[in-house]
Design a protein around this motif. Structure first.
Motif, PDB file in Angstrom:
ATOM      1  N   LEU A 184       0.826  -1.201   0.000  1.00 58.37           N
ATOM      2  CA  LEU A 184       0.000   0.000   0.000  1.00 58.37           C
ATOM      3  C   LEU A 184       0.866   1.259   0.000  1.00 58.37           C
ATOM      4  CD1 LEU A 184      -2.564   1.715   0.388  1.00 58.37           C
ATOM      5  CD2 LEU A 184      -2.513   1.103   2.821  1.00 58.37           C
ATOM      6  N   ALA A 202      -7.774   3.102   0.556  1.00 52.79           N
ATOM      7  CA  ALA A 202      -7.533   1.916   1.394  1.00 52.79           C
ATOM      8  C   ALA A 202      -8.328   2.026   2.685  1.00 52.79           C
ATOM      9  CB  ALA A 202      -6.052   1.775   1.707  1.00 52.79           C
ATOM     10  N   LEU A 211      -7.199  -2.844   0.046  1.00 53.82           N
ATOM     11  CA  LEU A 211      -6.627  -1.950  -0.953  1.00 53.82           C
ATOM     12  C   LEU A 211      -7.649  -1.793  -2.068  1.00 53.82           C
ATOM     13  CD1 LEU A 211      -4.093  -2.570   0.693  1.00 53.82           C
ATOM     14  CD2 LEU A 211      -2.819  -2.822  -1.441  1.00 53.82           C
TER      15      LEU A 211
END
Length: 459
Positions: A184, A202, A211
């Motif tokens: 991420l 997210a 995500l």
């Protein structure tokens, strides 16, 4: 045997973040045979003036896994530290295929993977979990899954949008969650591009990590090519009963080709075409060129960010409205144990038919090994989804052929110009392979020539 990189990092008491000190390659660090554990002793030393309160970390990493030891430096610690690191094979753990690297020397092989574990997560990407409505599963693998979802207000307040959500399976290890969080943070660092499956947000608070990515309505490029192979026409004029008759189907083609040249050639553009644009019934040679061009643009962007993909293939490219294609990483949601494209090599499953020789035999992945994979992807595109090296089993004979410089023949739907480009991507010496920037320029010229020819025809 699989080579590895070792890295020294240091961290002072006043700073919780480790910084790189130096790194080097260690050939033959792990035994690759699936039933044999490695007990090779790795030795390394670093000389540093004795400073009370400094912590050091020594890590050894390769495609099998990684192991680290920490050393706290105090006044009684000898300034020349030599850790003896005993490494064993580890159970496969989730690791994104897409990696950002940091060059550590003059050679393309002098690099380390940047570990985003200790980077801060920019909370501007946080999306309210209650505004996300999960839907059907799109893919599932050993570590996680991707599901279709509806996100309310992710782009504009009060407007819903279809998205794809990547998540770990319910029973996951702490290290796998850390790997997803690192992914991420890496994605937020990379940024947006028209030909990448872009991160939209997210969910990390009060529940599992999600995500959120763009949703691509036509699925992966491999199946898109296979599903459309029966409706392929070499050019738009093939659909016309008379040479000088202008078919109505040419008009949307010209619009799309103009769009690709005006918009996709613009590195600042990452908007998709009008969602109301209908895809053509027939797939043409120009569409195949456009797919190749767009993937090259996406990879050029990743290369500019010092990113390597490591699993570039038609199955990892998605198709959305207007036949726009986007590169993604779906390793988390792929069942590689039951996917014949991933072959057991050592104690891991690898997409061997897409891998460059230096990746197969030395475990080295660089931008130039991605270029080799891009050449294989071109072969997939211009064969309309045929598995590379058709009829050839991956065994010792296959590996020997690759080492000797064997190249596949020209795929059925490619011309000699495109095939010549493929062969350049398959140069045994990575230094002789073209850069993605050169591939973009080459394909842009081909598309421009095609556009001019269509324009002359319509006049």
């Amino acid at each position: 045997m699989v080579p590895a990189n070792y890295t020294w990092m240091f961290c002072s008491e006043s700073n919780d973040r480790y910084d790189y000190l130096h790194s080097r390659s260690v050939p033959n660090a792990f035994k690759a045979d699936s039933d044999v554990s490695c007990n090779k002793l790795i030795k390394s030393s670093v000389s540093k003036d004795v400073v009370k309160g400094v912590k050091f970390r020594f890590c050894l990493t390769n495609s099998v896994g990684s192991c680290c030891i920490s050393i706290h430096l105090n006044a009684n610690t000898h300034k020349d530290m030599t850790p003896n690191l005993l490494c064993f094979q580890q159970k496969p753990q989730y690791q994104p295929q897409l990696q950002m690297i940091q060059m550590t020397g003059p050679s393309d092989n002098d690099y380390i993977y940047i570990n985003f574990k200790d980077f801060e997560y920019d909370r501007k990407w946080e999306f309210p979990r209650e505004n996300l409505e999960l839907g059907k599963e799109l893919g599932s693998g050993a570590f996680g899954m991707v599901v279709q979802a509806t996100a309310y207000g992710i782009k504009k307040p009060g407007v819903s949008q279809k998205v794809a959500v990547k998540m770990l399976k319910e029973k996951h290890q702490t290290m796998e969650k850390e790997a997803l969080m690192s992914e991420l943070k890496m994605l937020t660092h990379i940024g947006h591009h028209a030909n990448i499956v872009n991160l939209l947000g997210a969910c990390t608070d009060s529940g599992p990590v999600y995500l959120i990515f763009q949703y691509c309505c036509h699925g992966d490029l491999l199946n898109y090519l296979k599903n459309n192979c029966e409706r392929y026409h070499k050019s738009v004029t093939d659909e016309m009963p008379q040479v000088r008759q202008v078919s109505i189907s040419v008009l949307p083609f010209v619009y799309l080709l103009n769009y690709s040249l005006q918009s996709w050639c613009d590195p600042e553009s990452f908007e998709t075409p009008d969602e109301q644009t209908e895809d053509l019934e027939a797939l043409t040679f120009d569409d195949l060129l456009s797919f190749a061009f767009q993937v090259a643009r996406g990879m050029e962007f990743l290369s500019s960010k010092n990113c390597i993909h490591r699993d570039l293939a038609a199955r990892n490219v998605l198709v959305t409205n207007g036949r726009q294609v986007k590169i993604g990483d779906f390793g988390l949601a792929r069942d590689i144990d039951n996917d014949s494209n991933y072959v057991v090599r050592g104690n891991v499953r690898l997409p061997v038919k897409w891998m460059a020789p230096e990746s197969i035999f030395q475990g080295m992945y660089t931008m130039k090994s991605d270029v080799w994979a891009y050449g294989i992807l071109l072969w997939e595109i211009f064969s309309l989804g045929v598995t590379p090296y058709p009829g050839i089993k991956v065994d010792h004979m296959f590996y020997s052929m690759i080492e000797r410089g064997f190249k596949m023949e020209c795929p059925y739907y490619a011309n000699e110009t495109v095939y010549g480009m493929m062969c350049k991507c398959w140069a045994l010496d990575p230094a002789n392979r073209p850069s993605f920037s050169k591939l973009v320029s080459f394909l842009c010229d081909l598309l421009t020539d095609r556009e001019e020819n269509v324009g002359l025809y319509l006049c």
